[in-house]
Design a protein around this motif. Structure first.
Motif, PDB file in Angstrom:
ATOM      1  N   MET A 193      45.493  33.782  28.773  1.00  0.00           N
ATOM      2  CA  MET A 193      44.628  34.871  28.303  1.00  0.00           C
ATOM      3  C   MET A 193      45.475  35.973  27.698  1.00  0.00           C
ATOM      4  SD  MET A 193      41.892  37.170  30.459  1.00  0.00           S
ATOM      5  CE  MET A 193      43.147  38.198  31.186  1.00  0.00           C
ATOM      6  N   SER A 194      45.040  36.562  26.609  1.00  0.00           N
ATOM      7  CA  SER A 194      45.747  37.665  25.981  1.00  0.00           C
ATOM      8  C   SER A 194      45.557  38.939  26.793  1.00  0.00           C
ATOM      9  CB  SER A 194      45.223  37.861  24.552  1.00  0.00           C
ATOM     10  OG  SER A 194      43.833  38.032  24.566  1.00  0.00           O
ATOM     11  N   ALA A 195      46.449  39.935  26.552  1.00  0.00           N
ATOM     12  CA  ALA A 195      46.366  41.200  27.290  1.00  0.00           C
ATOM     13  C   ALA A 195      45.028  41.872  27.057  1.00  0.00           C
ATOM     14  CB  ALA A 195      47.512  42.106  26.869  1.00  0.00           C
ATOM     15  N   ALA A 196      44.613  41.977  25.791  1.00  0.00           N
ATOM     16  CA  ALA A 196      43.269  42.467  25.464  1.00  0.00           C
ATOM     17  C   ALA A 196      42.402  41.254  25.173  1.00  0.00           C
ATOM     18  CB  ALA A 196      43.330  43.383  24.245  1.00  0.00           C
ATOM     19  N   PRO A 197      41.118  41.312  25.498  1.00  0.00           N
ATOM     20  CA  PRO A 197      40.252  40.170  25.174  1.00  0.00           C
ATOM     21  C   PRO A 197      40.344  39.839  23.691  1.00  0.00           C
ATOM     22  CG  PRO A 197      39.080  41.760  26.537  1.00  0.00           C
ATOM     23  CD  PRO A 197      40.371  42.402  26.133  1.00  0.00           C
ATOM     24  N   ARG A 198      40.568  38.579  23.376  1.00  0.00           N
ATOM     25  CA  ARG A 198      40.817  38.184  21.986  1.00  0.00           C
ATOM     26  C   ARG A 198      39.815  37.116  21.556  1.00  0.00           C
ATOM     27  NH1 ARG A 198      46.803  36.961  20.818  1.00  0.00           N
ATOM     28  NH2 ARG A 198      46.788  39.254  20.790  1.00  0.00           N
ATOM     29  N   ILE A 199      39.250  37.331  20.384  1.00  0.00           N
ATOM     30  CA  ILE A 199      38.282  36.390  19.823  1.00  0.00           C
ATOM     31  C   ILE A 199      38.799  35.947  18.462  1.00  0.00           C
ATOM     32  CG2 ILE A 199      35.887  36.035  19.101  1.00  0.00           C
ATOM     33  CD1 ILE A 199      35.192  38.486  20.912  1.00  0.00           C
ATOM     34  N   LEU A 200      38.845  34.645  18.243  1.00  0.00           N
ATOM     35  CA  LEU A 200      39.257  34.093  16.955  1.00  0.00           C
ATOM     36  C   LEU A 200      38.020  33.655  16.187  1.00  0.00           C
ATOM     37  CD1 LEU A 200      41.341  33.013  14.904  1.00  0.00           C
ATOM     38  CD2 LEU A 200      41.330  30.851  16.204  1.00  0.00           C
ATOM     39  N   PHE A 201      37.837  34.213  14.983  1.00  0.00           N
ATOM     40  CA  PHE A 201      36.757  33.832  14.082  1.00  0.00           C
ATOM     41  C   PHE A 201      37.347  32.995  12.961  1.00  0.00           C
ATOM     42  CE2 PHE A 201      35.153  37.563  16.165  1.00  0.00           C
ATOM     43  CZ  PHE A 201      33.774  37.406  16.222  1.00  0.00           C
ATOM     44  N   SER A 238      28.597  38.004  25.813  1.00  0.00           N
ATOM     45  CA  SER A 238      28.226  37.329  27.058  1.00  0.00           C
ATOM     46  C   SER A 238      29.176  36.171  27.365  1.00  0.00           C
ATOM     47  CB  SER A 238      26.781  36.830  26.965  1.00  0.00           C
ATOM     48  OG  SER A 238      26.441  36.060  28.084  1.00  0.00           O
ATOM     49  N   VAL A 239      29.480  35.374  26.345  1.00  0.00           N
ATOM     50  CA  VAL A 239      30.398  34.250  26.532  1.00  0.00           C
ATOM     51  C   VAL A 239      31.786  34.754  26.933  1.00  0.00           C
ATOM     52  CG1 VAL A 239      31.597  32.392  25.306  1.00  0.00           C
ATOM     53  CG2 VAL A 239      29.133  32.702  25.014  1.00  0.00           C
ATOM     54  N   LEU A 240      32.243  35.825  26.281  1.00  0.00           N
ATOM     55  CA  LEU A 240      33.552  36.394  26.594  1.00  0.00           C
ATOM     56  C   LEU A 240      33.593  36.923  28.020  1.00  0.00           C
ATOM     57  CD1 LEU A 240      36.376  37.417  25.764  1.00  0.00           C
ATOM     58  CD2 LEU A 240      35.263  39.499  24.920  1.00  0.00           C
ATOM     59  N   GLU A 241      32.574  37.650  28.423  1.00  0.00           N
ATOM     60  CA  GLU A 241      32.569  38.233  29.771  1.00  0.00           C
ATOM     61  C   GLU A 241      32.543  37.151  30.841  1.00  0.00           C
ATOM     62  OE1 GLU A 241      29.284  40.921  29.560  1.00  0.00           O
ATOM     63  OE2 GLU A 241      30.495  42.552  28.685  1.00  0.00           O
ATOM     64  N   THR A 242      31.808  36.077  30.590  1.00  0.00           N
ATOM     65  CA  THR A 242      31.804  34.953  31.537  1.00  0.00           C
ATOM     66  C   THR A 242      33.184  34.323  31.614  1.00  0.00           C
ATOM     67  OG1 THR A 242      29.473  34.501  31.094  1.00  0.00           O
ATOM     68  CG2 THR A 242      30.760  32.717  32.069  1.00  0.00           C
ATOM     69  N   ILE A 289      38.300  33.519  34.670  1.00  0.00           N
ATOM     70  CA  ILE A 289      39.755  33.632  34.760  1.00  0.00           C
ATOM     71  C   ILE A 289      40.143  34.530  35.924  1.00  0.00           C
ATOM     72  CG2 ILE A 289      41.796  34.534  33.582  1.00  0.00           C
ATOM     73  CD1 ILE A 289      40.519  33.587  30.946  1.00  0.00           C
ATOM     74  N   GLN A 290      39.418  35.640  36.071  1.00  0.00           N
ATOM     75  CA  GLN A 290      39.706  36.568  37.167  1.00  0.00           C
ATOM     76  C   GLN A 290      39.478  35.896  38.516  1.00  0.00           C
ATOM     77  OE1 GLN A 290      40.994  39.707  36.987  1.00  0.00           O
ATOM     78  NE2 GLN A 290      41.118  39.584  39.213  1.00  0.00           N
ATOM     79  N   SER A 291      38.399  35.116  38.602  1.00  0.00           N
ATOM     80  CA  SER A 291      38.082  34.422  39.858  1.00  0.00           C
ATOM     81  C   SER A 291      39.168  33.409  40.219  1.00  0.00           C
ATOM     82  CB  SER A 291      36.732  33.716  39.733  1.00  0.00           C
ATOM     83  OG  SER A 291      36.444  32.969  40.881  1.00  0.00           O
ATOM     84  N   LYS A 292      39.618  32.661  39.222  1.00  0.00           N
ATOM     85  CA  LYS A 292      40.666  31.660  39.470  1.00  0.00           C
ATOM     86  C   LYS A 292      41.967  32.341  39.867  1.00  0.00           C
ATOM     87  CE  LYS A 292      38.706  28.231  36.357  1.00  0.00           C
ATOM     88  NZ  LYS A 292      38.810  27.565  35.032  1.00  0.00           N
ATOM     89  N   SER A 293      42.259  33.484  39.229  1.00  0.00           N
ATOM     90  CA  SER A 293      43.470  34.212  39.540  1.00  0.00           C
ATOM     91  C   SER A 293      43.430  34.753  40.970  1.00  0.00           C
ATOM     92  CB  SER A 293      43.659  35.356  38.552  1.00  0.00           C
ATOM     93  OG  SER A 293      44.783  36.147  38.878  1.00  0.00           O
ATOM     94  N   THR A 294      42.261  35.273  41.381  1.00  0.00           N
ATOM     95  CA  THR A 294      42.110  35.810  42.727  1.00  0.00           C
ATOM     96  C   THR A 294      42.268  34.699  43.768  1.00  0.00           C
ATOM     97  OG1 THR A 294      40.646  37.537  41.919  1.00  0.00           O
ATOM     98  CG2 THR A 294      40.563  37.045  44.274  1.00  0.00           C
ATOM     99  N   ASN A 295      41.603  33.568  43.502  1.00  0.00           N
ATOM    100  CA  ASN A 295      41.668  32.436  44.443  1.00  0.00           C
ATOM    101  C   ASN A 295      43.071  31.895  44.586  1.00  0.00           C
ATOM    102  OD1 ASN A 295      38.927  32.619  44.899  1.00  0.00           O
ATOM    103  ND2 ASN A 295      38.405  31.068  43.373  1.00  0.00           N
TER     104      ASN A 295
END
Length: 426
Positions: free
Chosen positions: A1-9, A408-412, A417-423
């Motif tokens: 994951m990038s430091a800032a949320p990143r979207i490629l168009f 919505s897709v990005l936030e999910t 990723i956050q959940s996997k990192s925490t676990n």
């Protein structure tokens, strides 16, 4: 994951880059700090670069054999150039795609495929794997084109990166987007009827969202309405009834019509419309050819009340809004004109109508059987009140709706990723 949320168009030119740019603007308003990376290809490159930082094939030459790319690109560029695409971008695009064909099919297979299909055979999977690995996006968004865009969406699915597709028009059977085995997580479409077509084709219902086409939002822009009036004023056309001819070169023939491939039909239509303008001093004509083809046509002969539009210099929406009637083969411009409340005539003996779609059968236009029928139908349509097809009505907020889907897709994705990192640390 990038430091800032990143979207490629990923998008090419024509109406597709016009779908993507307003979505990026809305996302950047919704999510301050989001990193939107735009890869705009072919005729979309300069259009996008005029308004924001934009990537192209040439920006990724370091990921490939640059010397081999230049060698193949220069060889293939003969007859494959456009004044609206920088030469170095054309060479990179052709060379990289051809090397990818060789990697997929071998030298003989690549040569055979290119001979049969030309650029239509490109699907640069190896290259897009390198691009996505370099960019490291959290979400990939692409339009429904079958080359670079399809490769980007396919690689995203392959690597477990959530993806969003954008379908520009009707989702007909000829649209390869419907038949791809790997479906994006979400697909944004024009209308409920298009949504049903995708679901019938195997898309999961919750994955298809009716948003409208963001490229049409500009039809409601006060600035475009002002630009339309300025266009008429500058030419002394106030009080006239302009016809907009949005034509294109027919790429190939079809057995359902005797019309051959090439520019013949487009030039025939233009000639008939020029004749109508000569006969009626109340009429004017805007000649507007496809953004990737306009330079193949000539503005000659010069004629009073006839304007030859150059797409890179003139957006389409003010021209639509300035017109009294719009004539097309099966161009997106026809649907845009109908959304703007303009009467539309579609020339139904065009090969592309039989190969792709008929606006008349979609309830968008009045059918014109052949160019010869224009002399009767144009005056007739000018006397009818226009109405907007309810199914395709636009409220100017399609870009915001697509942006909300991507958000919505990005936030999910970020939550997962956050959940996997925490676990991992528990």
């Amino acid at each position: 994951m990038s430091a800032a949320p990143r979207i490629l168009f990923v998008t090419y030119g024509g109406g597709h880059v016009g779908m993507v740019l307003p979505v990026i603007r809305e996302l950047e308003a919704l999510l301050p700090g989001v990193d939107c990376q735009l890869m705009a290809l072919t005729t979309g490159h300069l259009k996008a670069r005029a308004v924001r930082p934009t990537l192209g094939y040439k920006d990724f030459l370091h990921l490939v054999d640059a010397d081999a790319v230049r060698s193949w690109g220069e060889r293939l560029s003969e007859g494959n150039t456009s004044p609206d695409v920088p030469a170095d971008e054309t060479i990179a695009y052709l060379g990289i795609n051809y090397l990818d064909l060789i990697a997929q099919h071998g030298e003989v297979g690549a040569a055979d495929l290119y001979r049969e299909q030309g650029r239509y055979g490109f699907r640069p999977l190896h290259f897009m794997r390198r691009v996505i690995d370099a960019v490291q996006p959290d979400v990939v968004v692409a339009t429904n084109s079958p080359r670079s865009e399809q490769a980007a969406l396919d690689v995203a699915r392959e690597w477990g990166i959530p993806s969003v597709g954008m379908v520009d028009l009707f989702g007909q059977d000829d649209d390869t987007y419907l038949h791809r085995p790997a479906k994006p997580l979400r697909t944004c479409v024009l209308s409920q009827r298009v949504r049903k077509r995708l679901i019938t084709a195997g898309f999961v219902p919750e994955g298809v969202v009716v948003t409208g086409n963001p490229a049409f939002d500009g039809l409601l822009s006060p600035a475009n309405h002002e630009a339309a009036q300025q266009f008429l004023h500058e030419r002394g056309w106030i009080g006239l009834r302009p016809i907009l001819w949005a034509g294109h070169d027919e790429p190939r023939g079809h057995p359902a019509t005797p019309v051959p491939s090439g520019p013949g039909l487009a030039l025939e239509v233009e000639g008939i419309l020029r004749g109508l303008v000569r006969q009626d001093p109340r009429l004017a004509l805007i000649v507007r050819y496809h953004p990737s083809q306009w330079y193949r046509f000539s503005p000659e002969p010069l004629q009073d009340r006839v304007h030859f539009s150059v797409p890179p210099q003139a957006p389409i929406h003010p021209l639509i809004l300035a017109s009294a009637v719009v004539v097309v083969q099966n161009s997106t411009v026809g649907l845009e004109a109908a959304v703007a409340g303009k009467p539309v005539l579609s020339v139904e003996n065009a090969p592309s109508v039989h190969i792709a779609f008929s606006l008349a059968r979609m309830g968008v236009s009045t059918p014109c059987p052949t160019p010869q029928d224009l002399a009767e139908l144009v005056p007739e349509l000018l006397s009818w009140p226009a109405s907007v097809p309810t199914e395709y009505a636009n409220d100017g907020r399609a870009a915001r709706r697509v942006a909300v889907v991507v958000q919505s897709v990005l936030e999910t994705r970020l939550a997962d990723i956050q959940s996997k990192s925490t676990n991992a640390f528990q």
